[in-house]
Design an enzyme around this catalytic site. Structure first.
Site, PDB file in Angstrom:
ATOM      1  N   ARG A   1       0.888  -1.125  -0.113  1.00  0.00           N
ATOM      2  CA  ARG A   1      -0.104   0.008  -0.010  1.00  0.00           C
ATOM      3  C   ARG A   1       0.855   1.307   0.063  1.00  0.00           C
ATOM      4  O   ARG A   1       0.383   2.221  -0.611  1.00  0.00           O
ATOM      5  CB  ARG A   1      -0.883   0.094   1.162  1.00  0.00           C
ATOM      6  CG  ARG A   1      -2.263  -0.885   1.029  1.00  0.00           C
ATOM      7  CD  ARG A   1      -2.947  -0.729  -0.186  1.00  0.00           C
ATOM      8  NE  ARG A   1      -4.083  -1.742  -0.093  1.00  0.00           N
ATOM      9  CZ  ARG A   1      -4.422  -2.460  -1.115  1.00  0.00           C
ATOM     10  NH1 ARG A   1      -4.233  -1.863  -2.514  1.00  0.00           N
ATOM     11  NH2 ARG A   1      -5.451  -3.223  -1.223  1.00  0.00           N
TER      12      ARG A   1
ATOM     13  N   GLU B   1       2.127   1.487  -3.417  1.00  0.00           N
ATOM     14  CA  GLU B   1       0.844   1.973  -4.120  1.00  0.00           C
ATOM     15  C   GLU B   1       0.588   3.460  -4.249  1.00  0.00           C
ATOM     16  O   GLU B   1       0.418   4.251  -5.104  1.00  0.00           O
ATOM     17  CB  GLU B   1      -0.272   1.095  -3.998  1.00  0.00           C
ATOM     18  CG  GLU B   1      -1.589   1.545  -4.695  1.00  0.00           C
ATOM     19  CD  GLU B   1      -2.859   0.699  -4.208  1.00  0.00           C
ATOM     20  OE1 GLU B   1      -3.465   0.034  -4.974  1.00  0.00           O
ATOM     21  OE2 GLU B   1      -2.957   0.725  -2.972  1.00  0.00           O
TER      22      GLU B   1
ATOM     23  N   SER C   1      16.924  14.074  -2.433  1.00  0.00           N
ATOM     24  CA  SER C   1      17.769  12.954  -2.263  1.00  0.00           C
ATOM     25  C   SER C   1      17.293  11.767  -1.203  1.00  0.00           C
ATOM     26  O   SER C   1      16.763  12.277  -0.246  1.00  0.00           O
ATOM     27  CB  SER C   1      18.847  13.512  -1.818  1.00  0.00           C
ATOM     28  OG  SER C   1      20.083  12.924  -1.497  1.00  0.00           O
TER      29      SER C   1
END
Length: 164
Positions: free
Chosen positions: A92, A95, A118
């Site tokens: 998740r 995602e 960075s």
């Protein structure tokens, strides 16, 4: 034994010692002055314990032996098992970053210019807060240094080939 097996065995030992301390990563973080995500990274061998934090970590988790502390001070091989993406929490998170990625990049471009966030000098913290309806919510803070992309001008390229 392979490097991955060695790392897995070391991580298992570190997490066992942490478990016996009955402290959370956040509690150890408060006692050491580190972020909770960095403490978790130390115990998962994704970050290197620096000399300045050695005594505070050992004081916070006294069962960490000199051998384990020494192992934590070796630069780690930052890697992960490919199956880790199957864990629902990690999936998740992945995602969410993929879903919001283009928009996050667009905002970075508008606010900072053309460049990247960075992962070096990067801070991460995880917090639990209450939502407006009283539900538990997770806040993940990524705090990375902005690095602008350089215009690649030949006069600045000190490694250019000498053409004859």
């Amino acid at each position: 034994m392979s490097i991955t097996q060695d790392k897995a065995a070391l991580v298992a030992r570190l997490l066992e010692v942490k478990s016996r301390s009955n402290k959370t990563f956040s509690e150890i973080a408060v006692e050491t002055g580190l972020t909770n995500a960095y403490v978790a990274q130390l115990f998962h061998r994704q970050a290197q314990l620096k000399p300045a934090s050695k005594e505070r970590l050992q004081a916070s988790v006294p069962e960490l032996s000199d051998e384990l502390i020494e192992a934590m001070m070796v630069p780690p091989r930052r890697s992960f098992h490919p199956d880790i993406i199957q864990d629902p929490t990690i999936y998740r998170m992945y995602e969410a970053v993929m879903h919001y990625g283009e928009s996050i990049k667009a905002i970075i471009d508008e606010e900072c210019g053309d460049g990247i966030m960075s992962g070096i000098g990067f801070y991460c913290n995880v917090e639990k807060v209450k939502g407006k309806d009283g539900e538990d919510r997770v806040v993940v803070i990524f705090n990375g240094k902005f690095l602008p992309h350089d215009e690649q001008r030949t006069e600045n390229n000190v490694a250019r080939l000498q053409m004859s």
